[in-house]
Design a protein around this motif. Structure first.
Motif: not given
Length: 161
Positions: A54, A56, A69-70, A83, A89, A97-98
C-alpha cells in the motif's frame, strides 16, 4: 586517386567534430509524491502468510491535482509477480499506475493536454532497502519482511510521452 584524396582531405578534416553524447539528466517536468509506502513480502515457506502493498500517490500540479491509494490486498502471490505489469491506483480516470519490482518502484500519471493530446509521465526510484543500521527500512518477522518508507518519497518525472 591521389588527386581525389588531396581534393577531399581538406573537406574531411574541416567537418564538424563529434561531440560526446549528452549525459545530463533533463530537468523534471513535475514531481509525483509517494507517501505511506509499505510492502509486506510473505515468506513463501510459511503456511498462511500473505503479502500486501500500500502507498499513496499525489500529483500537486495546478489544474491536474490528483491523490490516490495504490493497494494490493493480502495475497498468497509474490508482490513482484503481481505488479510486473502496470497496475492502476484508485480511480482509473485519474490514470495513476505503478510497477513494483525487486530493484525499484515506477509510478506513472497520464493526463489530457487538449482534445487531441494525451501525455503520460513516468519516474522510477530505486528502493535501496536496508535491513540493518541507522537507515534501516526493513523489518524482519517470522512470516516475512516489511519494507517501509517513513518519509515522503519524491518521483521527479523526466520522461513524458
Amino acid at each position: 586517386s591521389a588527386l581525389l584524396l588531396a581534393t577531399l582531405l581538406p573537406l574531411l578534416t574541416s567537418a564538424t567534430p563529434l561531440l560526446p553524447r549528452q549525459t545530463t539528466t533533463p530537468a523534471p517536468e513535475f514531481t509525483l509524491h509517494v507517501g505511506s509506502f509499505s510492502a509486506f513480502m510473505a515468506d513463501p515457506y510459511v503456511d498462511g502468510a500473505q503479502s500486501n502493498l500500500t502507498f499513496h500517490v499525489s500529483d500537486t500540479r495546478p489544474g491536474l491535482e490528483a491523490e490516490v491509494d495504490c493497494v494490493i490486498p493480502p495475497t498468497f502471490f509474490n508482490l513482484y509477480a503481481i505488479s510486473a505489469l502496470f497496475d492502476f491506483c484508485g480511480d482509473r480516470s485519474l490514470d495513476v499506475t505503478y510497477r513494483y519490482g525487486e530493484t525499484g518502484l515506477t509510478v506513472r500519471r497520464g493526463w489530457r493536454v487538449n482534445e487531441t493530446t494525451y501525455l503520460t509521465g513516468s519516474s522510477t526510484q530505486n528502493t535501496n532497502w536496508i535491513e540493518q543500521g541507522p537507515g534501516a527500512n526493513v523489518t524482519v518477522y517470522p512470516d516475512g519482511k516489511m519494507f517501509a518508507r517513513k518519509s515522503e518519497w519524491l518521483f521527479p518525472v523526466t520522461r513524458v510521452q
